[in-house]
Design a protein around this motif. Structure first.
Motif, PDB file in Angstrom:
ATOM      1  N   PRO A  68       0.814  -1.231   0.000  1.00 37.99           N
ATOM      2  CA  PRO A  68       0.000   0.000   0.000  1.00 37.99           C
ATOM      3  C   PRO A  68       0.840   1.270   0.000  1.00 37.99           C
ATOM      4  O   PRO A  68       0.453   2.284  -0.613  1.00 37.99           O
ATOM      5  N   LEU A  69       1.995   1.241   0.667  1.00 38.22           N
ATOM      6  CA  LEU A  69       2.868   2.403   0.684  1.00 38.22           C
ATOM      7  C   LEU A  69       3.455   2.661  -0.698  1.00 38.22           C
ATOM      8  O   LEU A  69       3.517   3.808  -1.169  1.00 38.22           O
ATOM      9  N   VAL A  70       3.892   1.595  -1.378  1.00 32.28           N
ATOM     10  CA  VAL A  70       4.428   1.741  -2.731  1.00 32.28           C
ATOM     11  C   VAL A  70       3.331   2.241  -3.672  1.00 32.28           C
ATOM     12  O   VAL A  70       3.546   3.136  -4.498  1.00 32.28           O
ATOM     13  N   ARG A  71       2.147   1.666  -3.545  1.00 34.59           N
ATOM     14  CA  ARG A  71       1.005   2.085  -4.384  1.00 34.59           C
ATOM     15  C   ARG A  71       0.710   3.565  -4.195  1.00 34.59           C
ATOM     16  O   ARG A  71       0.515   4.314  -5.163  1.00 34.59           O
ATOM     17  N   ASP A  72       0.682   4.015  -2.945  1.00 37.45           N
ATOM     18  CA  ASP A  72       0.346   5.407  -2.679  1.00 37.45           C
ATOM     19  C   ASP A  72       1.428   6.357  -3.192  1.00 37.45           C
ATOM     20  O   ASP A  72       1.131   7.470  -3.658  1.00 37.45           O
ATOM     21  N   GLN A  73       2.699   5.942  -3.103  1.00 34.25           N
ATOM     22  CA  GLN A  73       3.757   6.755  -3.704  1.00 34.25           C
ATOM     23  C   GLN A  73       3.495   6.922  -5.202  1.00 34.25           C
ATOM     24  O   GLN A  73       3.579   8.027  -5.753  1.00 34.25           O
ATOM     25  N   ALA A  74       3.187   5.809  -5.860  1.00 33.14           N
ATOM     26  CA  ALA A  74       3.013   5.829  -7.316  1.00 33.14           C
ATOM     27  C   ALA A  74       1.791   6.626  -7.737  1.00 33.14           C
ATOM     28  O   ALA A  74       1.856   7.452  -8.658  1.00 33.14           O
ATOM     29  N   THR A  75       0.659   6.403  -7.077  1.00 31.38           N
ATOM     30  CA  THR A  75      -0.561   7.081  -7.503  1.00 31.38           C
ATOM     31  C   THR A  75      -0.483   8.581  -7.241  1.00 31.38           C
ATOM     32  O   THR A  75      -1.046   9.370  -8.007  1.00 31.38           O
ATOM     33  N   THR A  76       0.229   8.977  -6.199  1.00 32.48           N
ATOM     34  CA  THR A  76       0.418  10.400  -5.945  1.00 32.48           C
ATOM     35  C   THR A  76       1.177  11.052  -7.094  1.00 32.48           C
ATOM     36  O   THR A  76       0.828  12.151  -7.552  1.00 32.48           O
ATOM     37  N   VAL A  77       2.212  10.370  -7.585  1.00 34.18           N
ATOM     38  CA  VAL A  77       2.963  10.883  -8.728  1.00 34.18           C
ATOM     39  C   VAL A  77       2.097  10.881  -9.986  1.00 34.18           C
ATOM     40  O   VAL A  77       2.067  11.860 -10.752  1.00 34.18           O
ATOM     41  N   LEU A  78       1.391   9.787 -10.225  1.00 34.95           N
ATOM     42  CA  LEU A  78       0.558   9.682 -11.420  1.00 34.95           C
ATOM     43  C   LEU A  78      -0.509  10.767 -11.476  1.00 34.95           C
ATOM     44  O   LEU A  78      -0.883  11.231 -12.567  1.00 34.95           O
ATOM     45  N   ASN A  79      -0.996  11.192 -10.317  1.00 35.55           N
ATOM     46  CA  ASN A  79      -2.020  12.224 -10.258  1.00 35.55           C
ATOM     47  C   ASN A  79      -1.453  13.635 -10.370  1.00 35.55           C
ATOM     48  O   ASN A  79      -2.212  14.609 -10.473  1.00 35.55           O
ATOM     49  N   ASP A  80      -0.118  13.728 -10.355  1.00 34.61           N
ATOM     50  CA  ASP A  80       0.509  15.050 -10.326  1.00 34.61           C
ATOM     51  C   ASP A  80       1.334  15.340 -11.565  1.00 34.61           C
ATOM     52  O   ASP A  80       1.271  16.442 -12.116  1.00 34.61           O
ATOM     53  N   LEU A  81       2.100  14.377 -12.034  1.00 35.41           N
ATOM     54  CA  LEU A  81       3.063  14.609 -13.104  1.00 35.41           C
ATOM     55  C   LEU A  81       2.642  13.918 -14.396  1.00 35.41           C
ATOM     56  O   LEU A  81       1.972  12.873 -14.357  1.00 35.41           O
ATOM     57  N   PRO A  82       3.043  14.462 -15.545  1.00 33.49           N
ATOM     58  CA  PRO A  82       2.708  13.848 -16.840  1.00 33.49           C
ATOM     59  C   PRO A  82       3.633  12.669 -17.138  1.00 33.49           C
ATOM     60  O   PRO A  82       4.603  12.786 -17.886  1.00 33.49           O
ATOM     61  N   VAL A  83       3.342  11.523 -16.545  1.00 36.73           N
ATOM     62  CA  VAL A  83       4.195  10.339 -16.692  1.00 36.73           C
ATOM     63  C   VAL A  83       4.107   9.815 -18.123  1.00 36.73           C
ATOM     64  O   VAL A  83       3.023   9.573 -18.645  1.00 36.73           O
ATOM     65  N   ARG A  84       5.288   9.622 -18.729  1.00 41.14           N
ATOM     66  CA  ARG A  84       5.360   9.174 -20.122  1.00 41.14           C
ATOM     67  C   ARG A  84       5.932   7.767 -20.268  1.00 41.14           C
ATOM     68  O   ARG A  84       5.934   7.205 -21.361  1.00 41.14           O
ATOM     69  N   ALA A  85       6.449   7.211 -19.176  1.00 40.79           N
ATOM     70  CA  ALA A  85       6.952   5.833 -19.206  1.00 40.79           C
ATOM     71  C   ALA A  85       7.037   5.327 -17.776  1.00 40.79           C
ATOM     72  O   ALA A  85       7.136   6.111 -16.827  1.00 40.79           O
ATOM     73  N   ILE A  86       7.019   4.003 -17.638  1.00 42.71           N
ATOM     74  CA  ILE A  86       7.153   3.329 -16.343  1.00 42.71           C
ATOM     75  C   ILE A  86       8.350   2.392 -16.436  1.00 42.71           C
ATOM     76  O   ILE A  86       8.568   1.737 -17.455  1.00 42.71           O
ATOM     77  N   LYS A  87       9.124   2.322 -15.358  1.00 33.90           N
ATOM     78  CA  LYS A  87      10.205   1.347 -15.286  1.00 33.90           C
ATOM     79  C   LYS A  87      10.155   0.691 -13.923  1.00 33.90           C
ATOM     80  O   LYS A  87      10.022   1.372 -12.903  1.00 33.90           O
ATOM     81  N   SER A  88      10.243  -0.625 -13.872  1.00 42.42           N
ATOM     82  CA  SER A  88      10.329  -1.302 -12.580  1.00 42.42           C
ATOM     83  C   SER A  88      11.590  -2.133 -12.524  1.00 42.42           C
ATOM     84  O   SER A  88      11.972  -2.787 -13.502  1.00 42.42           O
ATOM     85  N   GLY A  89      12.246  -2.083 -11.369  1.00 42.77           N
ATOM     86  CA  GLY A  89      13.416  -2.898 -11.104  1.00 42.77           C
ATOM     87  C   GLY A  89      13.112  -3.832  -9.950  1.00 42.77           C
ATOM     88  O   GLY A  89      12.167  -4.617 -10.001  1.00 42.77           O
ATOM     89  N   MET A  90      13.862  -3.716  -8.881  1.00 44.36           N
ATOM     90  CA  MET A  90      13.622  -4.566  -7.720  1.00 44.36           C
ATOM     91  C   MET A  90      12.256  -4.247  -7.108  1.00 44.36           C
ATOM     92  O   MET A  90      12.014  -3.133  -6.639  1.00 44.36           O
ATOM     93  N   LEU A  91      11.361  -5.218  -7.134  1.00 42.65           N
ATOM     94  CA  LEU A  91      10.073  -5.080  -6.458  1.00 42.65           C
ATOM     95  C   LEU A  91      10.073  -5.827  -5.129  1.00 42.65           C
ATOM     96  O   LEU A  91       9.374  -5.447  -4.197  1.00 42.65           O
ATOM     97  N   GLY A  92      10.837  -6.906  -5.050  1.00 43.14           N
ATOM     98  CA  GLY A  92      11.186  -7.499  -3.761  1.00 43.14           C
ATOM     99  C   GLY A  92      10.213  -8.484  -3.160  1.00 43.14           C
ATOM    100  O   GLY A  92      10.631  -9.436  -2.522  1.00 43.14           O
ATOM    101  N   THR A  93       8.906  -8.268  -3.347  1.00 42.28           N
ATOM    102  CA  THR A  93       7.910  -9.173  -2.774  1.00 42.28           C
ATOM    103  C   THR A  93       6.819  -9.449  -3.801  1.00 42.28           C
ATOM    104  O   THR A  93       6.577  -8.647  -4.712  1.00 42.28           O
TER     105      THR A  93
END
Length: 267
Positions: free
Chosen positions: A57-82
């Motif tokens: 939920p913490l990772v999700r909230d970090q991401a959605t806050t950015v998505l609602n604020d900035l014009p995201v043009r690409a996504i990259k994921s590396g270590m997700l861990g779980t």
């Protein structure tokens, strides 16, 4: 503003890999990196000693806050861990919280470049297979490619991941130490569309895979076609590794840190 790449990855205190690699590589490609931290690791430039994953939920909230604020043009994921974090990212795509037209570069990290464990491999593999259909490009090393596909032959493995839903797979042979130069193959929808040969430089490098995937994401964000982005990344990563920093000059076997601030010669 500069095209934004939203990067999901862990914090590497040494600055060699993870989020710092993402930030520097995306910047080198001409973009702006926004980050969602997936884990705090205990590591130096040579070894991973442990990590604590951030709750999904913490990772999700970090991401959605950015998505609602900035014009995201690409996504990259590396270590997700779980598996929870992988499932959370899958859910963001499935529910179209992340626009389906945004390019997504998936670096399916199973084991740290220094050999440290980042979680139970088989459970991570199972979870990653649910995320594959949302990936514009997957950039596994040879170990990850074989683990995800269940195939030993690299070309068969790439075709199988495409059949499982991935749009494209970049095959990298840098982890196959019995080979000479590094061969890379780009498969799109099961067909090889590009092959390149990169020099195998002396030494091992900390964060090279993170850097390559993030640079490609940055180039996709600024509007490059996939094959153009991959070709540019080939040239850029070679330059960064040739100029890499050596944390332990007295130890020839110690990992080097890519110099991602090197002025990129596009020719």
């Amino acid at each position: 503003m500069r095209p934004v790449v939203l990067c999901f990855s862990g914090l590497d205190p040494s600055g060699g890999a993870g989020l710092q690699a993402d930030i520097e590589a995306v910047g080198a490609a001409g973009g702006h990196a926004a980050v969602a931290c997936t884990a705090i690791t205990i590591q130096n430039s040579q070894q991973v000693f442990g990590f604590e994953a951030c709750p999904a939920p913490l990772v999700r909230d970090q991401a959605t806050t950015v998505l609602n604020d900035l014009p995201v043009r690409a996504i990259k994921s590396g270590m997700l861990g779980t598996t929870d974090n992988i499932a959370m990212l899958t859910h963001l795509f499935a529910k179209r919280t992340i626009n389906e037209n945004i390019p997504f570069v998936l670096d399916p990290v199973l084991v740290a470049n220094s050999g440290g464990s980042l979680g139970d491999e088989q459970t991570l593999v199972t979870a990653f297979r649910e995320l594959l259909p949302y990936a514009t490009l997957i950039t596994p090393n040879t170990h990850e490619l074989r683990a995800l596909s269940g195939e030993k032959d690299l070309h068969t493995a790439a075709k199988k991941l495409c059949a499982q839903g991935a749009h494209a797979v970049l095959v990298k042979t840098s982890h196959d130490f019995d080979s000479g130069d590094i061969e890379q193959y780009l498969y799109v929808q099961g067909e090889m569309v590009h092959q390149s040969t990169l020099p195998r430089l002396e030494g091992e490098f900390h964060g090279s895979g993170c850097s390559l995937a993030s640079f490609i994401a940055g180039r996709l964000a600024i509007g490059d076609e996939l094959i153009v982005a991959v070709k540019a990344a080939d040239r850029w990563i070679t330059q960064t590794l040739m100029a890499a920093d050596r944390p332990h000059p007295e130890d020839s076997s110690a990992q080097l840190i890519p110099n991602r601030f090197i002025t990129f010669n596009k020719n």
